[in-house]
Design an enzyme around this catalytic site. Structure first.
Site, PDB file in Angstrom:
ATOM      1  N   ASP A   1     -11.394   3.055   4.295  1.00  0.00           N
ATOM      2  CA  ASP A   1     -11.755   1.640   4.169  1.00  0.00           C
ATOM      3  C   ASP A   1     -13.272   1.479   4.135  1.00  0.00           C
ATOM      4  O   ASP A   1     -13.773   0.390   3.832  1.00  0.00           O
ATOM      5  CB  ASP A   1     -11.188   0.849   5.356  1.00  0.00           C
ATOM      6  CG  ASP A   1     -10.101  -0.132   4.924  1.00  0.00           C
ATOM      7  OD1 ASP A   1      -9.942  -0.338   3.710  1.00  0.00           O
ATOM      8  OD2 ASP A   1      -9.419  -0.682   5.803  1.00  0.00           O
TER       9      ASP A   1
ATOM     10  N   LYS B   1       0.831  -1.216   0.000  1.00  0.00           N
ATOM     11  CA  LYS B   1       0.000   0.000   0.000  1.00  0.00           C
ATOM     12  C   LYS B   1       0.859   1.257   0.000  1.00  0.00           C
ATOM     13  O   LYS B   1       0.590   2.207  -0.751  1.00  0.00           O
ATOM     14  CB  LYS B   1      -0.926  -0.008   1.220  1.00  0.00           C
ATOM     15  CG  LYS B   1      -1.961  -1.120   1.192  1.00  0.00           C
ATOM     16  CD  LYS B   1      -2.654  -1.300   2.540  1.00  0.00           C
ATOM     17  CE  LYS B   1      -3.587  -2.501   2.528  1.00  0.00           C
ATOM     18  NZ  LYS B   1      -4.181  -2.786   3.852  1.00  0.00           N
TER      19      LYS B   1
ATOM     20  N   SER C   1     -23.140 -19.447   5.863  1.00  0.00           N
ATOM     21  CA  SER C   1     -22.912 -20.830   6.305  1.00  0.00           C
ATOM     22  C   SER C   1     -24.201 -21.573   6.625  1.00  0.00           C
ATOM     23  O   SER C   1     -24.239 -22.810   6.619  1.00  0.00           O
ATOM     24  CB  SER C   1     -21.987 -20.840   7.534  1.00  0.00           C
ATOM     25  OG  SER C   1     -22.579 -20.084   8.596  1.00  0.00           O
TER      26      SER C   1
ATOM     27  N   LYS D   1     -20.012  52.211  19.881  1.00  0.00           N
ATOM     28  CA  LYS D   1     -19.117  51.485  18.969  1.00  0.00           C
ATOM     29  C   LYS D   1     -19.244  49.978  19.145  1.00  0.00           C
ATOM     30  O   LYS D   1     -19.268  49.224  18.173  1.00  0.00           O
ATOM     31  CB  LYS D   1     -17.662  51.913  19.180  1.00  0.00           C
ATOM     32  CG  LYS D   1     -17.344  53.336  18.794  1.00  0.00           C
ATOM     33  CD  LYS D   1     -15.840  53.587  18.732  1.00  0.00           C
ATOM     34  CE  LYS D   1     -15.123  53.156  19.980  1.00  0.00           C
ATOM     35  NZ  LYS D   1     -15.536  53.887  21.180  1.00  0.00           N
ATOM     36  N   SER D   2     -19.293  49.519  20.410  1.00  0.00           N
ATOM     37  CA  SER D   2     -19.407  48.079  20.650  1.00  0.00           C
ATOM     38  C   SER D   2     -20.718  47.535  20.091  1.00  0.00           C
ATOM     39  O   SER D   2     -20.747  46.475  19.449  1.00  0.00           O
ATOM     40  CB  SER D   2     -19.320  47.783  22.151  1.00  0.00           C
ATOM     41  OG  SER D   2     -18.087  48.180  22.679  1.00  0.00           O
TER      42      SER D   2
ATOM     43  N   THR E   1     -19.432  61.651  23.681  1.00  0.00           N
ATOM     44  CA  THR E   1     -19.917  62.254  24.916  1.00  0.00           C
ATOM     45  C   THR E   1     -19.498  61.335  26.063  1.00  0.00           C
ATOM     46  O   THR E   1     -19.063  60.202  25.826  1.00  0.00           O
ATOM     47  CB  THR E   1     -21.445  62.364  24.906  1.00  0.00           C
ATOM     48  OG1 THR E   1     -22.004  61.039  24.994  1.00  0.00           O
ATOM     49  CG2 THR E   1     -21.962  63.041  23.648  1.00  0.00           C
ATOM     50  N   PRO E   2     -19.635  61.751  27.305  1.00  0.00           N
ATOM     51  CA  PRO E   2     -19.315  60.849  28.417  1.00  0.00           C
ATOM     52  C   PRO E   2     -20.209  59.609  28.449  1.00  0.00           C
ATOM     53  O   PRO E   2     -19.898  58.656  29.170  1.00  0.00           O
ATOM     54  CB  PRO E   2     -19.550  61.731  29.658  1.00  0.00           C
ATOM     55  CG  PRO E   2     -19.384  63.129  29.180  1.00  0.00           C
ATOM     56  CD  PRO E   2     -19.914  63.135  27.775  1.00  0.00           C
TER      57      PRO E   2
ATOM     58  N   GLY F   1     -20.855  57.709  25.775  1.00  0.00           N
ATOM     59  CA  GLY F   1     -20.477  56.748  24.744  1.00  0.00           C
ATOM     60  C   GLY F   1     -21.458  56.784  23.584  1.00  0.00           C
ATOM     61  O   GLY F   1     -22.633  57.100  23.766  1.00  0.00           O
ATOM     62  N   GLU F   2     -20.974  56.427  22.400  1.00  0.00           N
ATOM     63  CA  GLU F   2     -21.822  56.544  21.199  1.00  0.00           C
ATOM     64  C   GLU F   2     -22.144  55.210  20.554  1.00  0.00           C
ATOM     65  O   GLU F   2     -22.703  55.154  19.468  1.00  0.00           O
ATOM     66  CB  GLU F   2     -21.153  57.482  20.175  1.00  0.00           C
ATOM     67  CG  GLU F   2     -20.711  58.810  20.763  1.00  0.00           C
ATOM     68  CD  GLU F   2     -21.737  59.433  21.723  1.00  0.00           C
ATOM     69  OE1 GLU F   2     -22.913  59.557  21.341  1.00  0.00           O
ATOM     70  OE2 GLU F   2     -21.354  59.772  22.867  1.00  0.00           O
TER      71      GLU F   2
ATOM     72  N   GLN G   1      -4.938  -1.713  10.106  1.00  0.00           N
ATOM     73  CA  GLN G   1      -4.570  -2.986   9.491  1.00  0.00           C
ATOM     74  C   GLN G   1      -5.092  -4.134  10.360  1.00  0.00           C
ATOM     75  O   GLN G   1      -4.752  -4.235  11.538  1.00  0.00           O
ATOM     76  CB  GLN G   1      -3.052  -3.086   9.327  1.00  0.00           C
ATOM     77  CG  GLN G   1      -2.593  -4.327   8.596  1.00  0.00           C
ATOM     78  CD  GLN G   1      -3.007  -4.322   7.129  1.00  0.00           C
ATOM     79  OE1 GLN G   1      -3.011  -3.278   6.486  1.00  0.00           O
ATOM     80  NE2 GLN G   1      -3.359  -5.484   6.608  1.00  0.00           N
TER      81      GLN G   1
END
Length: 940
Positions: free
Chosen positions: A123, A54, A198, A388-389, A382-383, A385-386, A98
């Site tokens: 396999d 192989k 069988s 962004k997150s 401004t204090p 926050g605007e 194997q």
């Protein structure tokens, strides 16, 4: 007389086709090389022969064979661990075990095989592949090699790919490897299939009705010639070895069919050897090649996501942030990781909603091109926050959940100081936030605690070293720093040898070999206590730690000094985490931390203290970014959270790099820069991008009508106080004034770096259409590529679709990214360039202390570092009361400090508080927990 079906001939055809396929694939993917891993337990000689064949065939056609040979004594658990490792190894495309296992322990081979990833099960023997085959799901099944080889031989010999259709196929044998899968495979190729075993009565009668007879029972010459229907196709899978009694003669091989008698009756027949055997090997290699294509470049390529998005139910009015977060159950973090292509072994779980991600992803995806890179900044806020997150999260929700593109958000981890103080958390807000927000805003995975521990270990080491040097003579100090072992050797550690190198002393393994002078130079740091800049830290707002005196205990023998605590996110180690590119790079940066100077004015580093590797040990886990998700099920990396004034204020380079690989070349990574564009964005470009070597494709500049009115001459905005009527009613004059001052200047600032700008008007309920239209028009007039309104806070990703489309278009626009200044420019000139170009100052004024610091840092060899300005975020100037875009001012630089480990010099513009205090009524008053459900309330 039957026509002989040569397995050797047809296997060569298959292998030649595979070789051609590999060569063709290499034209577009030069490093493509399918890899087959063969797991062998023990050392059976016959297995060695089969494995060798192989591996040889794989090499002949340009594939790679990898033998994993394990001892016969291996346990089931150990063997399964080996399989797991191969499953996670992205260079391995196919795995086979194997058989039979040559082991001395009890091992369930079926369980071991079933451990193989079904995409690597070349396999075709796992329960998943067997089940898919039994159900007829052929397009998603890896065909077992021997049955597939049998089918191929029938098709090739008869020249008809549909030969089996409508034919009576009889399979003798029901083994899991050949008989049962062969019956299923031929049945789903439209054959009428009978399995004999069988206990089957009158087997010869079944055989005589077979148009196609497949025999795999392991009995020599079991099928007689008169059992065969005239003209039938006979495929003999049997291998029966008969020892040759004559010395030097090879053993004889026989099939399960009496070949000499059968060939007189059958239409087609395979010989033994040279029939099915070679086809099994060929099909194994063919399967490996096809699975390599499918895994790497097929329907589910690396970097292509199939994300299940969350669909929060929007409520008006919008509830509290924590109520919104709790209303949307997050996905299990393992599911999210799997959806975006992170492997189980690359994930370190912290519960089921957050996890750390291994940096090994970067190695695995090194060949993948980066996605588009976008930074979200803002006008001077401004204090209050605007947003962004919130904009960052809303944007990724729109790009991912609504435009169905790969997208990652990369945000900072919040400090617990503001979380329990006045500002609250930083998960975003409304219907654009990271969830669960309580997990995000509290301990997360402990990174900040690790930084606290590392920072304070260094602080303790500094004072301890000063103390011991002041209380010990030279010989005693050296002997304690380099104690003798039992052999009388003074073994020096790696960090101590590095100190010898820096001092120009030849490195020795035994400290006894050092001269008396060199021993003293080595042992004494002679730290000038008045120059120590390294403070202890705590992740809590505590105003009473801003100035303290230490060493007041009786055992410190009067060795006291005044110092202070900072909040943990102000630690240089936090900035190092954010700017590091690997654990090795982090260790190097930690060693370069300058804690002060010696009495001759030379810098003293953490490496001189001898603590570098100990710090790296404490920080080991922190380098791995933290995986969370947005409210709509898109991925988020939360990693690092340096101050945006005395540090650069962005999440980590490592998070960005990982995300850029995971999203792939058609994806997007959205990250955020702290404070206004004059601070956060400038530092993002000139510090973060300089160290990361990443080039941004677009800037999103967040503006609000509220902030623009303030910059246009509106009354002061005070945190905690009601907004004045000017902010609640339409006032186009104030809006226009803000647009023509601060918005204009911040757009100009972004354009100086050659990156397209998209202005996002973060819409509030009190904004009017006329005000919004005015901002959009003004933004475009002042140089923005696009300006759009977004309502992501109230509407989630759906409210940011227009913004997302604008950002995607901007990322495809022409970009000419450049830094504001070259590194070789003198420190004072760099500071002046930022002041004039970004803030609009006429120049700078250095205090005497600042001038001396610049001279010292230049003399010490630190002049080629970028600048990280520490100034108020509430104005472009140094005066937070001056709004809009002030002109005609000189920027005062009262002091200059160095973060050598992080890699920047930071001038202080005015007073900078590095330890916030608690106000009269902190938000911890409102934070509660239900002891029964453990549900947290009151976070925002």
């Amino acid at each position: 007389m039957a026509q002989l079906i040569s397995g050797l001939e047809y296997s060569k055809k298959v292998l030649n086709e595979v070789a051609a396929g590999i060569a063709h694939t290499k034209e577009t993917h030069p490093h493509f090389k399918p890899c087959l891993a063969i797991v062998q337990v023990g050392d059976r000689s016959d297995s060695n022969v089969y494995i060798g064949a192989k591996l040889k065939k794989a090499a002949e056609i340009g594939a790679q064979g990898k033998l994993v040979k394990l001892p016969a004594s291996i346990s089931q658990a150990e063997l399964e661990k080996e399989i797991d490792a191969l499953n996670e190894d992205d260079t391995v495309d196919g795995i086979i075990v194997q058989l039979p296992l040559d082991c001395t322990t009890a091992i369930d081979a079926d369980e071991v095989i079933d451990r193989i990833d079904h995409l690597k099960d070349v396999d075709g023997l796992t329960r998943e592949n067997a089940g898919r085959l039994a159900r007829g799901e052929l397009s998603s099944t890896v065909f077992p090699c021997t049955p597939h080889g049998c089918l191929y031989l029938v098709q090739q010999a008869t020249g008809d790919d549909n030969y089996v259709a409508g034919k009576h196929v009889v399979v003798l044998g029901r083994s899991k490897i050949v008989g049962s899968p062969a019956a299923a495979l031929f049945m789903w190729h439209q054959g009428t299939t009978t399995i004999c075993h069988s206990r089957t009565k009158n087997i010869e009668e079944h055989c005589r009705r077979a148009d196609v007879l497949i025999v795999a029972i392991g009995k020599k010459n079991f099928v007689k010639g008169d059992w065969i229907k005239p003209g039938a196709v006979v495929i003999d899978c049997g291998i029966n070895v008969e020892a040759n009694s004559e010395p030097g003669k090879k053993n004889k091989l026989y099939g399960d069919v009496d070949f000499e008698a059968a060939k007189e009756v059958a239409g087609y027949i395979t010989p033994v050897p040279g029939g099915v055997g070679p086809m099994t090997v060929a099909m194994l290699i063919k399967n490996t090649f096809e699975q390599a294509l499918k895994r790497r470049y097929g329907e589910r390529k690396l970097g292509e996501w199939k994300l299940s998005y969350l669909k929060p139910i929007l409520v008006k009015p919008v509830p509290s942030d924590i109520a919104v977060s709790r209303s949307q159950p997050p996905k299990d973090i393992q599911l999210l990781a799997r959806e975006i292509g992170i492997k189980k072994s690359e994930l370190d779980l912290f519960g089921d909603k957050k996890a750390k991600v291994s940096l090994k992803v970067l190695d695995r995806l090194a060949h993948v091109k980066d996605g588009k890179y976008v930074v979200v900044a803002g006008i001077t806020p401004t204090p209050l926050g605007e947003g962004k997150s919130t904009t960052t999260i809303g944007l990724v929700q729109a790009i991912g959940a609504h435009l169905k593109k790969n997208v990652f958000a990369c945000v900072r981890q919040p400090s617990q100081g503001p979380t329990f103080g006045i500002k609250g958390g930083a998960a975003g807000g409304g219907y654009s936030q990271v969830i669960p927000m309580e997990e995000f805003n509290l301990h997360l995975t402990g990174d900040i605690h690790a930084i606290t521990a590392a920072n304070n270990l260094l602080a303790a080491a500094i004072d301890a070293r000063v103390f011991h040097e002041s209380t010990q003579k030279d010989d005693a100090l050296f002997n304690r720093l380099a104690p003798q072992n039992k052999q009388g050797v003074r073994v020096l550690s790696a960090v101590q040898k590095r100190r010898l190198t820096r001092l120009g002393i030849p490195v020795v393994d035994d400290g006894n070999l050092l001269s008396e002078v060199d021993r003293t130079r080595f042992a004494r740091l002679n730290i000038d206590e008045s120059t120590i800049t390294w403070n202890r830290v705590l992740d809590t707002n505590d105003r009473f730690l801003r100035s303290i005196e230490i060493g007041l205990g009786p055992q410190e023998k009067g060795h006291s000094r005044k110092t202070q605590f900072d909040i943990t996110v102000a630690s240089e180690i936090m900035a190092i985490l954010a700017l590091t590119t690997s654990l090795d790079d982090m260790r190097d940066r930690l060693g370069k931390i300058v804690i002060g100077s010696d009495k001759d004015g030379n810098p003293v580093t953490a490496d001189d203290i001898g603590i570098t590797d100990a710090l790296a040990v404490l920080m080991r886990d922190t380098v791995r970014p933290n995986l969370m998700q947005t409210l709509e099920g898109t991925p988020v990396f939360v990693h690092a959270g340096p101050f945006a004034n005395i540090a650069h204020g962005q999440s980590s380079i490592l998070a960005d790099r990982l995300a850029l690989k995971l999203v792939g070349p058609e994806g997007f990574v959205i990250t955020e820069a702290g404070f206004g564009a004059d601070i956060g964005m400038e530092k993002f470009f000139d510090i973060k991008c300089r160290y990361s070597h990443l080039q941004p494709h677009a800037v999103v500049l967040v503006a609000t009508i509220r902030a623009l009115k303030m910059h246009g001459g509106g009354p002061p905005v005070v945190a905690g106080a009601p907004l004045k009527h000017e902010y609640l009613e339409e006032n186009l004059g104030l809006v226009e004034g803000g647009c023509d001052s601060n918005l204009r200047k911040q757009i100009e600032n972004a354009n100086k770096f050659g990156v397209p700008v998209v202005v996002c008007v973060n819409k509030f309920a009190t904004d009017t259409k006329a005000e919004i239209d005015l901002v959009v028009a003004k933004a475009k007039a002042h140089g923005a590529l696009h300006a759009v309104v977004s309502e992501h806070w109230a509407e989630g990703g759906e409210g940011a679709i227009q913004l997302a489309e604008a950002v995607i278009e901007a990322c495809n626009a022409k970009s000419n990214f450049k830094f504001l200044y070259p590194m070789e420019m003198p420190l004072e000139k760099k500071i002046e360039t930022i002041a004039k170009e970004i803030y609009g100052a006429d120049g700078i004024e250095l205090s005497e202390a600042a001038q001396k610091k610049l001279e010292t840092y230049t003399r010490q060899g630190f002049s080629a570092l970028p600048i990280c300005m520490a100034k108020t975020h509430l104005s472009l100037s140094s005066d937070p009361t001056k709004k809009g875009a002030p002109t005609g001012f000189t920027l005062p630089i009262r002091d200059v400090r160095a973060s050598i480990g992080a890699g920047f010099i930071y001038p202080l513009v005015g007073e900078m508080t590095t330890m916030p205090g608690l106000n009269t009524r902190p938000c911890f008053y409102d934070i509660t927990i239900d002891p029964q459900t453990e549900q947290i309330d009151g976070l925002f």
